[in-house]
Design a protein around this motif. Structure first.
Motif, mmCIF file in Angstrom:
data_model
loop_
_atom_site.group_PDB
_atom_site.id
_atom_site.type_symbol
_atom_site.label_atom_id
_atom_site.label_comp_id
_atom_site.label_asym_id
_atom_site.label_seq_id
_atom_site.Cartn_x
_atom_site.Cartn_y
_atom_site.Cartn_z
ATOM 1 N N VAL A 180 -9.662 2.850 17.719
ATOM 2 C CA VAL A 180 -9.470 2.159 16.443
ATOM 3 C C VAL A 180 -9.847 3.057 15.273
ATOM 4 N N ILE A 181 -11.064 3.579 15.281
ATOM 5 C CA ILE A 181 -11.545 4.308 14.103
ATOM 6 C C ILE A 181 -10.912 5.699 14.002
ATOM 7 N N ASN A 182 -10.885 6.431 15.102
ATOM 8 C CA ASN A 182 -10.216 7.733 15.050
ATOM 9 C C ASN A 182 -8.722 7.560 14.792
ATOM 10 N N GLY A 183 -8.150 6.500 15.357
ATOM 11 C CA GLY A 183 -6.728 6.256 15.134
ATOM 12 C C GLY A 183 -6.403 6.012 13.675
ATOM 13 N N ILE A 184 -7.191 5.162 13.004
ATOM 14 C CA ILE A 184 -6.917 4.879 11.596
ATOM 15 C C ILE A 184 -7.238 6.099 10.733
ATOM 16 N N GLN A 185 -8.248 6.875 11.146
ATOM 17 C CA GLN A 185 -8.569 8.113 10.430
ATOM 18 C C GLN A 185 -7.400 9.092 10.514
ATOM 19 N N PHE A 186 -6.863 9.289 11.723
ATOM 20 C CA PHE A 186 -5.741 10.221 11.890
ATOM 21 C C PHE A 186 -4.510 9.728 11.122
ATOM 22 N N GLU A 187 -4.323 8.404 11.109
ATOM 23 C CA GLU A 187 -3.196 7.849 10.351
ATOM 24 C C GLU A 187 -3.335 8.178 8.868
ATOM 25 N N LEU A 188 -4.521 7.881 8.317
ATOM 26 C CA LEU A 188 -4.748 8.132 6.891
ATOM 27 C C LEU A 188 -4.578 9.607 6.554
ATOM 28 N N GLU A 189 -5.179 10.466 7.356
ATOM 29 C CA GLU A 189 -5.078 11.891 7.070
ATOM 30 C C GLU A 189 -3.643 12.386 7.219
ATOM 31 N N GLY A 190 -2.902 11.824 8.167
ATOM 32 C CA GLY A 190 -1.505 12.209 8.323
ATOM 33 C C GLY A 190 -0.675 11.837 7.108
ATOM 34 N N PHE A 191 -0.834 10.603 6.629
ATOM 35 C CA PHE A 191 -0.115 10.184 5.433
ATOM 36 C C PHE A 191 -0.506 11.053 4.237
ATOM 37 N N ILE A 192 -1.821 11.229 4.041
ATOM 38 C CA ILE A 192 -2.292 11.994 2.881
ATOM 39 C C ILE A 192 -1.779 13.423 2.934
ATOM 40 N N ASN A 193 -1.866 14.071 4.087
ATOM 41 C CA ASN A 193 -1.402 15.457 4.212
ATOM 42 C C ASN A 193 0.079 15.577 3.916
ATOM 43 N N ASN A 194 0.873 14.642 4.420
ATOM 44 C CA ASN A 194 2.313 14.715 4.183
ATOM 45 C C ASN A 194 2.656 14.492 2.716
ATOM 46 N N TYR A 195 1.990 13.538 2.084
ATOM 47 C CA TYR A 195 2.237 13.329 0.648
ATOM 48 C C TYR A 195 1.829 14.565 -0.150
ATOM 49 N N CYS A 196 0.672 15.153 0.184
ATOM 50 C CA CYS A 196 0.200 16.318 -0.561
ATOM 51 C C CYS A 196 1.122 17.517 -0.368
ATOM 52 N N GLU A 197 1.735 17.638 0.801
ATOM 53 C CA GLU A 197 2.674 18.730 1.043
ATOM 54 C C GLU A 197 3.974 18.539 0.275
ATOM 55 N N GLU A 198 4.403 17.282 0.147
ATOM 56 C CA GLU A 198 5.692 16.997 -0.491
ATOM 57 C C GLU A 198 5.602 16.842 -2.005
ATOM 58 N N LYS A 199 4.452 16.364 -2.497
ATOM 59 C CA LYS A 199 4.330 16.019 -3.915
ATOM 60 C C LYS A 199 3.284 16.888 -4.600
ATOM 61 N N GLU A 200 3.660 17.528 -5.679
ATOM 62 C CA GLU A 200 2.703 18.299 -6.458
ATOM 63 C C GLU A 200 1.939 17.371 -7.404
ATOM 64 N N ASN A 201 0.773 17.825 -7.822
ATOM 65 C CA ASN A 201 -0.016 17.094 -8.827
ATOM 66 C C ASN A 201 -0.175 15.632 -8.438
ATOM 67 N N ILE A 202 -0.678 15.398 -7.221
ATOM 68 C CA ILE A 202 -0.819 14.029 -6.719
ATOM 69 C C ILE A 202 -2.295 13.662 -6.603
ATOM 70 N N ILE A 203 -2.618 12.443 -6.975
ATOM 71 C CA ILE A 203 -3.966 11.911 -6.831
ATOM 72 C C ILE A 203 -3.950 10.841 -5.757
ATOM 73 N N ILE A 204 -4.954 10.834 -4.892
ATOM 74 C CA ILE A 204 -5.068 9.867 -3.808
ATOM 75 C C ILE A 204 -6.210 8.913 -4.140
ATOM 76 N N ILE A 205 -5.906 7.622 -4.204
ATOM 77 C CA ILE A 205 -6.904 6.600 -4.520
ATOM 78 C C ILE A 205 -7.059 5.714 -3.297
ATOM 79 N N LEU A 206 -8.259 5.651 -2.753
ATOM 80 C CA LEU A 206 -8.559 4.801 -1.604
ATOM 81 C C LEU A 206 -9.381 3.607 -2.077
ATOM 82 N N THR A 207 -8.910 2.407 -1.811
ATOM 83 C CA THR A 207 -9.611 1.210 -2.256
ATOM 84 C C THR A 207 -9.597 0.173 -1.144
ATOM 85 N N GLY A 208 -10.118 -1.024 -1.440
ATOM 86 C CA GLY A 208 -10.165 -2.088 -0.445
ATOM 87 C C GLY A 208 -11.539 -2.202 0.197
#
Length: 243
Positions: A180-208
């Motif tokens: 559960v925890i490693n899975g959600i961690q890998f998911e988050l990091e995967g999404f963040i890494n892909n967005y950062c690779e594709e989009k310049e000047n991007i800010i990541i906001i984690l809430t909830g």
């Protein structure tokens, strides 16, 4: 002084603001809502305005009794938002996601934004630097993953999040925590890494509700702010009333 209410899927969050400064935050129950609200009003008699947003249909009925005492406003999809909604099905986009997108645009102008809301579900919302809401993703939240493993199997126990799970679980409970925890961690990091690779000047906001817990498990540079939805309601109200 402003009282903000967020009627979510599993709980009601309340926050008292002076301008854009958060003074106090509460978790309220449906069963005792009126009494708990009155306690807040006793503590902060300077409250004059109540704002709310809801992903359910309970908020209007719950606040009807306050309309003769306060200015009450609701954030609704028919209101003015500071972005162009390019979602293919805009009528299905949740109000919480719209508010978070608005807050990201108003707080972080002229840059790409990815807002990750880690609550009952994990939602990902991307708003481009030209203030267009492009879409995102939805996946099960942390506790929902634990509950699904318990509910859809015969013998797996219902657990709660563990702070430091092992990568290799050496028992059933440790294996669940790892998955559960490693899975959600890998998911988050995967999404963040892909967005950062594709989009310049991007800010990541984690809430909830799980933002602080998950932020400690991430290697990426993010802004963790569990109160971002509440703050975004205030920013959006200012935007809509200062036309």
């Amino acid at each position: 002084m402003l009282l903000i209410l967020d009627f979510g899927n599993t709980q009601i969050k309340a926050a008292v603001f002076e301008g854009t400064t958060l003074l106090n935050k509460y978790w309220l129950s449906n069963d005792n809502l009126e009494k708990e609200l009155e306690n807040i009003f006793l503590t902060y008699p300077q409250i004059t305005t109540i704002g709310h947003v809801s992903v359910t249909h309970q908020s209007i009925e719950a606040l009807d009794y306050l309309k003769n005492r306060f200015e009450v406003f609701a954030i609704e999809r028919t209101g003015k938002f500071p972005f162009l909604n390019a979602y293919a099905t805009p009528e299905t986009l949740g109000m919480d996601r719209m508010v978070l997108a608005a807050g990201a645009v108003l707080r972080y102008p002229a840059q790409n934004r990815l807002v990750i809301d880690a609550g009952t579900c994990v939602t990902y919302d991307y708003i481009s630097a030209d203030d267009v809401y492009r879409g995102g993703a939805i996946s099960p939240g942390l506790q929902m993953r634990y509950e699904a493993l318990h509910h859809y199997t015969a013998k797996l126990p219902l657990l709660k999040a563990s702070e430091h799970p092992k990568l290799v679980g050496n028992s059933t409970e440790n294996s669940i925590h790892s998955g559960v925890i490693n899975g959600i961690q890998f998911e988050l990091e995967g999404f963040i890494n892909n967005y950062c690779e594709e989009k310049e000047n991007i800010i990541i906001i984690l809430t909830g509700g799980d933002a602080n817990f998950l932020a400690g498990h991430l290697k990426n540079t993010i802004f963790a702010n569990p109160n971002f939805l509440l703050e975004s309601i205030v920013l959006l109200h200012q935007y809509q009333t200062n036309d």
